[in-house]
Design an enzyme around this catalytic site. Structure first.
Site, PDB file in Angstrom:
ATOM      1  N   LYS A  49       6.866   0.798   7.551  1.00 46.32           N
ATOM      2  CA  LYS A  49       6.709   1.920   6.627  1.00 46.32           C
ATOM      3  C   LYS A  49       8.053   2.314   6.040  1.00 46.32           C
ATOM      4  O   LYS A  49       9.076   2.276   6.727  1.00 46.32           O
ATOM      5  CB  LYS A  49       6.109   3.132   7.343  1.00 46.32           C
ATOM      6  CG  LYS A  49       4.714   2.893   7.887  1.00 46.32           C
ATOM      7  CD  LYS A  49       4.219   4.090   8.660  1.00 46.32           C
ATOM      8  CE  LYS A  49       2.831   3.815   9.218  1.00 46.32           C
ATOM      9  NZ  LYS A  49       2.351   4.923  10.057  1.00 46.32           N
ATOM     10  N   TYR A  86       4.602   7.305   1.641  1.00 44.32           N
ATOM     11  CA  TYR A  86       5.157   6.154   2.348  1.00 44.32           C
ATOM     12  C   TYR A  86       4.479   4.866   1.936  1.00 44.32           C
ATOM     13  O   TYR A  86       3.300   4.818   1.661  1.00 44.32           O
ATOM     14  CB  TYR A  86       5.152   6.343   3.868  1.00 44.32           C
ATOM     15  CG  TYR A  86       3.817   6.596   4.519  1.00 44.32           C
ATOM     16  CD1 TYR A  86       3.108   5.554   5.104  1.00 44.32           C
ATOM     17  CD2 TYR A  86       3.285   7.872   4.574  1.00 44.32           C
ATOM     18  CE1 TYR A  86       1.896   5.779   5.721  1.00 44.32           C
ATOM     19  CE2 TYR A  86       2.082   8.112   5.189  1.00 44.32           C
ATOM     20  CZ  TYR A  86       1.382   7.057   5.775  1.00 44.32           C
ATOM     21  OH  TYR A  86       0.183   7.288   6.379  1.00 44.32           O
ATOM     22  N   GLN A 143       0.850  -1.194   0.000  1.00 44.40           N
ATOM     23  CA  GLN A 143       0.000   0.000   0.000  1.00 44.40           C
ATOM     24  C   GLN A 143       0.879   1.234   0.000  1.00 44.40           C
ATOM     25  O   GLN A 143       1.857   1.305   0.749  1.00 44.40           O
ATOM     26  CB  GLN A 143      -0.904   0.000   1.239  1.00 44.40           C
ATOM     27  CG  GLN A 143      -1.787   1.231   1.364  1.00 44.40           C
ATOM     28  CD  GLN A 143      -2.708   1.148   2.589  1.00 44.40           C
ATOM     29  OE1 GLN A 143      -3.182   0.091   2.939  1.00 44.40           O
ATOM     30  NE2 GLN A 143      -2.936   2.278   3.220  1.00 44.40           N
ATOM     31  N   ASP A 144       0.552   2.219  -0.842  1.00 44.91           N
ATOM     32  CA  ASP A 144       1.240   3.513  -0.852  1.00 44.91           C
ATOM     33  C   ASP A 144       0.284   4.573  -0.322  1.00 44.91           C
ATOM     34  O   ASP A 144      -0.901   4.595  -0.695  1.00 44.91           O
ATOM     35  CB  ASP A 144       1.666   3.903  -2.270  1.00 44.91           C
ATOM     36  CG  ASP A 144       2.971   3.258  -2.697  1.00 44.91           C
ATOM     37  OD1 ASP A 144       3.433   2.337  -2.009  1.00 44.91           O
ATOM     38  OD2 ASP A 144       3.517   3.672  -3.723  1.00 44.91           O
ATOM     39  N   ASP A 147      -5.238  13.439  17.188  1.00 45.57           N
ATOM     40  CA  ASP A 147      -3.889  13.325  17.757  1.00 45.57           C
ATOM     41  C   ASP A 147      -3.753  14.062  19.090  1.00 45.57           C
ATOM     42  O   ASP A 147      -2.923  13.708  19.919  1.00 45.57           O
ATOM     43  CB  ASP A 147      -2.839  13.813  16.766  1.00 45.57           C
ATOM     44  CG  ASP A 147      -2.645  12.847  15.604  1.00 45.57           C
ATOM     45  OD1 ASP A 147      -3.097  11.687  15.691  1.00 45.57           O
ATOM     46  OD2 ASP A 147      -2.034  13.252  14.604  1.00 45.57           O
ATOM     47  N   HIS A 170       1.510   7.471  15.268  1.00 47.05           N
ATOM     48  CA  HIS A 170       0.543   6.466  14.846  1.00 47.05           C
ATOM     49  C   HIS A 170       1.161   5.081  14.721  1.00 47.05           C
ATOM     50  O   HIS A 170       2.340   4.946  14.411  1.00 47.05           O
ATOM     51  CB  HIS A 170      -0.056   6.848  13.484  1.00 47.05           C
ATOM     52  CG  HIS A 170      -0.698   8.186  13.475  1.00 47.05           C
ATOM     53  ND1 HIS A 170      -0.630   9.029  12.398  1.00 47.05           N
ATOM     54  CD2 HIS A 170      -1.420   8.854  14.413  1.00 47.05           C
ATOM     55  CE1 HIS A 170      -1.290  10.150  12.658  1.00 47.05           C
ATOM     56  NE2 HIS A 170      -1.771  10.072  13.878  1.00 47.05           N
TER      57      HIS A 170
END
Length: 188
Positions: A71, A131, A46-47, A169, A61
């Site tokens: 990542k 990422y 996954q990007d 956050d 996270h």
């Protein structure tokens, strides 16, 4: 490519070979065969890409195991200070962090393995961050740690009063209260 160690051995800085001439530049940001040859055997599936204004802090996270993600982080445009925090129980570096400046100029990448919380702050007027992840996003496993946890003591390189932080956050728990299910692998 060159791999540079950090003070936490599992976190690695990857420096690609960049070819420049009067037209601009070219480099391979990812080559599975090259990475495997260098001992990085993640299967990225996954990007993700984010756009952030100056002063934005995203993180810290992570996803709980078995949905944890490694990542590979790089900056397409701008400059960030990228941070990884060891959240593996019984790790000799538990609660310690590594911070690396990533930019479109230095083209460095940061490899953050499973068992680490991740976050960054935008240092330039804006930054586009890309990422790769080796697991899909799973909202039920999504967790976080407060970016300004005094036990961790991250130097975000900006005045925290000026930080732009999401509501999500802002209410994350400190590390001592966070739900984590990672154990340090003594075979590493």
């Amino acid at each position: 490519m060159v791999i540079e160690e950090t003070k936490i051995p599992e976190i690695k800085i990857i420096k690609p070979k960049v070819f420049t001439d009067n037209r601009g530049y070219f480099f391979e940001s990812y080559n599975q065969k090259t990475f495997h040859t260098l001992g990085i055997e993640n299967n990225f599936i996954q990007d993700n890409e984010s756009f952030s204004k100056k002063g934005v802090i995203r993180g810290l996270h992570y996803q709980l195991s078995p949905y944890a993600q490694s990542k590979l982080v790089r900056v397409v445009k701008g400059k960030i200070f990228d941070v990884a925090v060891d959240i593996r129980k019984n790790s000799p570096t538990f609660g310690q962090w590594v911070g690396v400046e990533l930019s479109d100029e230095n083209k460095h990448q940061l490899l953050i393995p499973k068992g680490f919380a991740h976050g960054f702050v935008t240092l330039s007027e804006y930054a586009i961050v890309n990422y790769k992840c080796d697991e899909l996003y799973n909202p039920e496993a999504d967790r976080g740690i407060r970016f300004n946890d005094p036990q961790i003591g991250i130097d975000w390189r900006i005045r925290l009063e000026d930080a732009i932080v999401s509501a999500k956050d802002m209410v994350q728990p400190n590390l001592k209260d966070a739900e984590i299910n990672f154990e340090f692998d003594t075979t590493y």
